[in-house]
Motif scaffolding. Structure first.
Motif, PDB file in Angstrom:
ATOM      1  N   SER A 143       3.195  51.292 -29.699  1.00  0.00           N
ATOM      2  CA  SER A 143       3.477  51.433 -31.127  1.00  0.00           C
ATOM      3  C   SER A 143       4.276  50.248 -31.638  1.00  0.00           C
ATOM      4  CB  SER A 143       4.252  52.735 -31.370  1.00  0.00           C
ATOM      5  OG  SER A 143       3.472  53.855 -31.048  1.00  0.00           O
ATOM      6  N   ALA A 144       5.252  49.797 -30.842  1.00  0.00           N
ATOM      7  CA  ALA A 144       6.038  48.633 -31.232  1.00  0.00           C
ATOM      8  C   ALA A 144       5.164  47.406 -31.349  1.00  0.00           C
ATOM      9  CB  ALA A 144       7.166  48.404 -30.219  1.00  0.00           C
ATOM     10  N   MET A 145       4.199  47.243 -30.435  1.00  0.00           N
ATOM     11  CA  MET A 145       3.284  46.107 -30.487  1.00  0.00           C
ATOM     12  C   MET A 145       2.441  46.149 -31.757  1.00  0.00           C
ATOM     13  SD  MET A 145       1.941  43.370 -29.272  1.00  0.00           S
ATOM     14  CE  MET A 145       2.470  43.280 -27.564  1.00  0.00           C
ATOM     15  N   THR A 146       1.954  47.340 -32.120  1.00  0.00           N
ATOM     16  CA  THR A 146       1.131  47.461 -33.324  1.00  0.00           C
ATOM     17  C   THR A 146       1.928  47.100 -34.574  1.00  0.00           C
ATOM     18  OG1 THR A 146      -0.179  49.209 -32.283  1.00  0.00           O
ATOM     19  CG2 THR A 146      -0.300  49.041 -34.670  1.00  0.00           C
ATOM     20  N   LEU A 147       3.167  47.600 -34.676  1.00  0.00           N
ATOM     21  CA  LEU A 147       4.008  47.278 -35.826  1.00  0.00           C
ATOM     22  C   LEU A 147       4.322  45.788 -35.855  1.00  0.00           C
ATOM     23  CD1 LEU A 147       6.505  50.276 -35.822  1.00  0.00           C
ATOM     24  CD2 LEU A 147       4.392  50.026 -37.123  1.00  0.00           C
ATOM     25  N   LYS A 148       4.608  45.212 -34.693  1.00  0.00           N
ATOM     26  CA  LYS A 148       4.921  43.790 -34.607  1.00  0.00           C
ATOM     27  C   LYS A 148       3.775  42.949 -35.151  1.00  0.00           C
ATOM     28  CE  LYS A 148       4.234  41.143 -31.013  1.00  0.00           C
ATOM     29  NZ  LYS A 148       4.258  40.514 -29.672  1.00  0.00           N
ATOM     30  N   LEU A 149       2.553  43.279 -34.736  1.00  0.00           N
ATOM     31  CA  LEU A 149       1.405  42.490 -35.158  1.00  0.00           C
ATOM     32  C   LEU A 149       1.084  42.702 -36.634  1.00  0.00           C
ATOM     33  CD1 LEU A 149      -0.851  42.886 -32.006  1.00  0.00           C
ATOM     34  CD2 LEU A 149       0.229  40.794 -32.835  1.00  0.00           C
ATOM     35  N   ALA A 150       1.364  43.901 -37.154  1.00  0.00           N
ATOM     36  CA  ALA A 150       1.150  44.139 -38.581  1.00  0.00           C
ATOM     37  C   ALA A 150       2.079  43.259 -39.411  1.00  0.00           C
ATOM     38  CB  ALA A 150       1.387  45.616 -38.906  1.00  0.00           C
ATOM     39  N   PRO A 205      -1.677  33.641 -36.116  1.00  0.00           N
ATOM     40  CA  PRO A 205      -2.622  34.623 -36.626  1.00  0.00           C
ATOM     41  C   PRO A 205      -4.016  34.476 -36.066  1.00  0.00           C
ATOM     42  CG  PRO A 205      -2.145  32.964 -38.288  1.00  0.00           C
ATOM     43  CD  PRO A 205      -1.185  32.732 -37.159  1.00  0.00           C
ATOM     44  N   GLY A 206      -4.280  33.424 -35.257  1.00  0.00           N
ATOM     45  CA  GLY A 206      -5.587  33.248 -34.656  1.00  0.00           C
ATOM     46  C   GLY A 206      -5.951  34.360 -33.691  1.00  0.00           C
ATOM     47  N   ASP A 207      -4.968  35.201 -33.235  1.00  0.00           N
ATOM     48  CA  ASP A 207      -5.247  36.315 -32.351  1.00  0.00           C
ATOM     49  C   ASP A 207      -6.077  37.399 -33.041  1.00  0.00           C
ATOM     50  OD1 ASP A 207      -1.998  36.202 -30.733  1.00  0.00           O
ATOM     51  OD2 ASP A 207      -3.846  35.157 -30.260  1.00  0.00           O
ATOM     52  N   TRP A 208      -6.111  37.407 -34.344  1.00  0.00           N
ATOM     53  CA  TRP A 208      -6.836  38.445 -35.085  1.00  0.00           C
ATOM     54  C   TRP A 208      -8.299  38.065 -35.220  1.00  0.00           C
ATOM     55  CZ3 TRP A 208      -4.689  43.048 -36.564  1.00  0.00           C
ATOM     56  CH2 TRP A 208      -3.307  43.144 -36.415  1.00  0.00           C
ATOM     57  N   VAL A 209      -9.183  39.038 -34.945  1.00  0.00           N
ATOM     58  CA  VAL A 209     -10.636  38.822 -34.971  1.00  0.00           C
ATOM     59  C   VAL A 209     -11.257  39.808 -35.951  1.00  0.00           C
ATOM     60  CG1 VAL A 209     -12.746  38.834 -33.607  1.00  0.00           C
ATOM     61  CG2 VAL A 209     -10.610  38.061 -32.569  1.00  0.00           C
ATOM     62  N   MET A 210     -12.214  39.330 -36.738  1.00  0.00           N
ATOM     63  CA  MET A 210     -12.874  40.182 -37.722  1.00  0.00           C
ATOM     64  C   MET A 210     -13.863  41.118 -37.042  1.00  0.00           C
ATOM     65  SD  MET A 210     -13.094  40.997 -40.902  1.00  0.00           S
ATOM     66  CE  MET A 210     -12.272  39.618 -41.722  1.00  0.00           C
ATOM     67  N   PRO A 252      -4.369  50.742 -26.758  1.00  0.00           N
ATOM     68  CA  PRO A 252      -4.634  50.579 -28.195  1.00  0.00           C
ATOM     69  C   PRO A 252      -4.893  49.127 -28.557  1.00  0.00           C
ATOM     70  CG  PRO A 252      -2.292  50.782 -27.844  1.00  0.00           C
ATOM     71  CD  PRO A 252      -2.928  50.960 -26.496  1.00  0.00           C
ATOM     72  N   VAL A 253      -5.676  48.934 -29.591  1.00  0.00           N
ATOM     73  CA  VAL A 253      -5.953  47.607 -30.131  1.00  0.00           C
ATOM     74  C   VAL A 253      -5.384  47.564 -31.544  1.00  0.00           C
ATOM     75  CG1 VAL A 253      -7.737  45.944 -30.750  1.00  0.00           C
ATOM     76  CG2 VAL A 253      -8.052  47.414 -28.759  1.00  0.00           C
ATOM     77  N   PRO A 254      -4.342  46.759 -31.791  1.00  0.00           N
ATOM     78  CA  PRO A 254      -3.774  46.664 -33.145  1.00  0.00           C
ATOM     79  C   PRO A 254      -4.856  46.348 -34.166  1.00  0.00           C
ATOM     80  CG  PRO A 254      -2.343  45.570 -31.578  1.00  0.00           C
ATOM     81  CD  PRO A 254      -3.593  45.928 -30.828  1.00  0.00           C
ATOM     82  N   LEU A 255      -4.784  47.015 -35.305  1.00  0.00           N
ATOM     83  CA  LEU A 255      -5.854  46.972 -36.299  1.00  0.00           C
ATOM     84  C   LEU A 255      -5.261  46.926 -37.689  1.00  0.00           C
ATOM     85  CD1 LEU A 255      -8.977  49.280 -36.370  1.00  0.00           C
ATOM     86  CD2 LEU A 255      -7.367  49.323 -38.273  1.00  0.00           C
ATOM     87  N   LEU A 256      -5.875  46.132 -38.553  1.00  0.00           N
ATOM     88  CA  LEU A 256      -5.509  46.087 -39.960  1.00  0.00           C
ATOM     89  C   LEU A 256      -6.782  46.156 -40.797  1.00  0.00           C
ATOM     90  CD1 LEU A 256      -2.787  43.270 -40.022  1.00  0.00           C
ATOM     91  CD2 LEU A 256      -2.416  45.722 -40.316  1.00  0.00           C
ATOM     92  N   VAL A 257      -6.707  46.838 -41.946  1.00  0.00           N
ATOM     93  CA  VAL A 257      -7.826  46.921 -42.885  1.00  0.00           C
ATOM     94  C   VAL A 257      -7.406  46.233 -44.170  1.00  0.00           C
ATOM     95  CG1 VAL A 257      -9.427  48.434 -44.110  1.00  0.00           C
ATOM     96  CG2 VAL A 257      -8.533  49.119 -41.873  1.00  0.00           C
ATOM     97  N   ASP A 258      -8.172  45.218 -44.622  1.00  0.00           N
ATOM     98  CA  ASP A 258      -7.784  44.488 -45.826  1.00  0.00           C
ATOM     99  C   ASP A 258      -8.290  45.205 -47.077  1.00  0.00           C
ATOM    100  OD1 ASP A 258     -10.490  43.829 -46.193  1.00  0.00           O
ATOM    101  OD2 ASP A 258     -10.285  41.854 -45.287  1.00  0.00           O
ATOM    102  N   VAL A 281      -8.975  43.084 -35.775  1.00  0.00           N
ATOM    103  CA  VAL A 281      -8.328  43.590 -34.573  1.00  0.00           C
ATOM    104  C   VAL A 281      -7.668  42.421 -33.829  1.00  0.00           C
ATOM    105  CG1 VAL A 281      -9.828  45.580 -34.290  1.00  0.00           C
ATOM    106  CG2 VAL A 281     -10.491  43.393 -33.287  1.00  0.00           C
ATOM    107  N   ALA A 282      -6.632  42.729 -33.069  1.00  0.00           N
ATOM    108  CA  ALA A 282      -5.914  41.716 -32.289  1.00  0.00           C
ATOM    109  C   ALA A 282      -6.295  41.878 -30.834  1.00  0.00           C
ATOM    110  CB  ALA A 282      -4.404  41.849 -32.479  1.00  0.00           C
ATOM    111  N   LEU A 283      -7.337  41.157 -30.418  1.00  0.00           N
ATOM    112  CA  LEU A 283      -7.858  41.325 -29.065  1.00  0.00           C
ATOM    113  C   LEU A 283      -6.922  40.790 -28.009  1.00  0.00           C
ATOM    114  CD1 LEU A 283     -11.646  40.505 -29.495  1.00  0.00           C
ATOM    115  CD2 LEU A 283     -10.507  42.717 -29.437  1.00  0.00           C
ATOM    116  N   ALA A 284      -6.058  39.840 -28.379  1.00  0.00           N
ATOM    117  CA  ALA A 284      -5.178  39.253 -27.374  1.00  0.00           C
ATOM    118  C   ALA A 284      -4.059  40.199 -26.965  1.00  0.00           C
ATOM    119  CB  ALA A 284      -4.561  37.955 -27.913  1.00  0.00           C
ATOM    120  N   ALA A 285      -3.831  41.235 -27.758  1.00  0.00           N
ATOM    121  CA  ALA A 285      -2.697  42.136 -27.498  1.00  0.00           C
ATOM    122  C   ALA A 285      -3.108  43.227 -26.534  1.00  0.00           C
ATOM    123  CB  ALA A 285      -2.195  42.744 -28.794  1.00  0.00           C
TER     124      ALA A 285
END
Length: 285
Positions: free
Chosen positions: A133-140, A179-184, A266-272, A279-283
């Motif tokens: 959960s901390a990782m997901t919040l961090k990446l958000a 931010p390059g860790d994020w993939v569409m 879990p895979v951190p995820l954001l919806v624009d 998604v952050a595949l590196a995490a």
């Protein structure tokens, strides 16, 4: 062009650039990159002249603020290092934008200061005993700040991990990755409520779940038996493995309801605003 259409167009440009970088012919790849860079330099010079003219006729800063409020213009100004809004104001705006998401997970964030390109934060909240959960919040937070202020070099948080307790506590954030860790992952039109969806994203198979207007992403392997959870039974937020029967809470970072030492990956995820999923595949947690 509406805001959602603008974001979708930006995402399309990003995908096209990724395709250019993946061209097998090195000559074609170099020439395509050269053309794109030449266009960026040309438009950048033109934008710089526009900004100079605006500054000469904008004594109260109203015109600059109006330009910055337009999401597409703001993106272009940031791209060329011409944004008229100070970086601290942009960072604060980014934090306000992500704050509802943090609060929905029992957390919050405070800006301690910005110096020499380094943003210092204090992240407050409960990770409910699970580091994912901390990782997901961090990446958000990371994604929000880098989108609003790509001129920021580092984002760090003061403090250390607190012991688990019933109330809020301070979580440690290491220096955040670029931010390059994020993939569409796209719009996921086939994702239906209550039914897990498997999708290959950048060569990696992920499982997506839509429930109560929220989208969640996990790697699909059951940590109990190793089988795929794609055929699992989902009741509200409890996903049961069809092979071993272990149940996982997809709302709370995939914690196992039957064996507390287990949890999904879990895979951190954001919806624009355009409904596109990143998604952050590196995490990996």
């Amino acid at each position: 062009m509406e805001a959602g259409e603008q974001l979708a167009e930006v995402a399309r440009v990003e995908r096209l650039l990724e395709e250019l970088e993946a061209l097998a012919d090195p000559v074609a790849r170099e020439r395509a990159t050269e053309v794109v860079q030449a266009l960026l330099d040309l438009y950048g010079e033109g934008l710089e002249r526009v900004v100079d003219v605006v500054a000469q006729h904008d004594s109260d800063g109203a015109m600059a603020e109006s330009l910055a409020d337009d999401s597409l213009v703001s993106h272009l100004l940031l791209l060329h290092g011409l944004h008229p809004v100070p970086v601290e104001r942009r960072v604060r705006g980014a934090l306000e934008g992500v704050r509802p998401y943090l609060q929905s997970h029992g957390g919050n964030v405070e800006l301690l200061g910005i110096e020499d390109g380094i943003v210092r934060l204090k992240l407050e909240g409960s990770c409910s005993g699970c580091p994912s959960s901390a990782m997901t919040l961090k990446l958000a937070i990371e994604n929000a700040i880098h989108e609003a202020a790509p001129d920021v070099d580092e984002v760090v948080a003061d403090g250390s991990v607190a012991e688990q307790s019933p109330g809020p506590h301070l979580l440690q954030i290491e220096v955040m990755a670029p931010p390059g860790d994020w993939v569409m992952a796209g719009g996921l039109p086939d994702l239906q409520p209550g039914t897990p969806l498997l999708k290959d994203v950048a060569g990696e198979r992920l499982m997506f779940i839509r429930q109560d207007a929220g989208i969640y992403s996990y790697r699909p392997e059951c940590p109990g038996c190793g089988a795929s959870l794609a055929d699992g039974r989902l009741e509200r937020f409890d996903l049961a493995c069809a092979t071993c029967g272990k149940r996982y809470d997809v709302l709370r970072a995939g914690r196992c309801l039957d064996s507390p030492q287990l949890h999904l990956d879990p895979v951190p995820l954001l919806v624009d605003d355009a409904g596109l999923v990143k998604v952050a595949l590196a995490a990996r947690v």
